[in-house]
Design a protein around this motif. Structure first.
Motif: not given
Length: 96
Positions: A40-47, A19-29, A81-84
Motif C-alpha cells: 500500500l503506497v502512500y505519499f506524504a510531506t514532512a515538516a 475512515f482511513l486514508y486511501p493509498p495512492a497505489y496498491l501492488d502485489v510483489h 523511481l516511478f513512485y519517487a
C-alpha cells in the motif's frame, strides 16, 4: 515527526466507523516463490527532513535529491523511481 498524507478521507463521522486514508497505489510483489506481499503506497510531506532508522527493519535510510534518483551508483529499481517521481509530482500539486 509531523507528516501530511497526500490523500483525502471523508470528514464525516459515523458511530463505529473510522475512515482511513486511501493509498495512492496498491501492488502485489513476490518475496519468495511461495510468498507475496501487498504493498500500500502512500505519499506524504514532512515538516522536517530528520529521520530515524528502524534498525530491526532496515540497514540504512537516506533522502535522495531528484538529481540523484537516476544515479546508477544507487541502483534504484524502476518501480521505486516511478513512485519517487509520483511523490514529487503530488507534493508539488499539494503546494499549489
Amino acid at each position: 515527526m509531523a507528516v501530511d498524507i497526500l490523500s483525502q478521507k471523508p470528514t464525516q463521522q459515523f458511530e463505529g466507523k473510522k475512515f482511513l486514508y486511501p493509498p495512492a497505489y496498491l501492488d502485489v510483489h513476490p518475496i519468495t516463490s511461495t510468498h507475496q506481499h501487498i504493498g500500500l503506497v502512500y505519499f506524504a510531506t514532512a515538516a522536517s527532513d530528520q529521520v530515524t532508522l528502524a534498525a530491526h527493519e532496515h540497514d540504512a535510510i537516506r533522502w535522495f535529491s531528484e538529481a540523484e534518483l537516476h544515479d546508477p551508483t544507487f541502483g534504484i529499481p524502476p518501480d521505486v523511481l516511478f513512485y519517487a517521481y509520483e511523490a514529487l509530482r503530488r507534493a508539488a500539486e499539494a503546494q499549489t
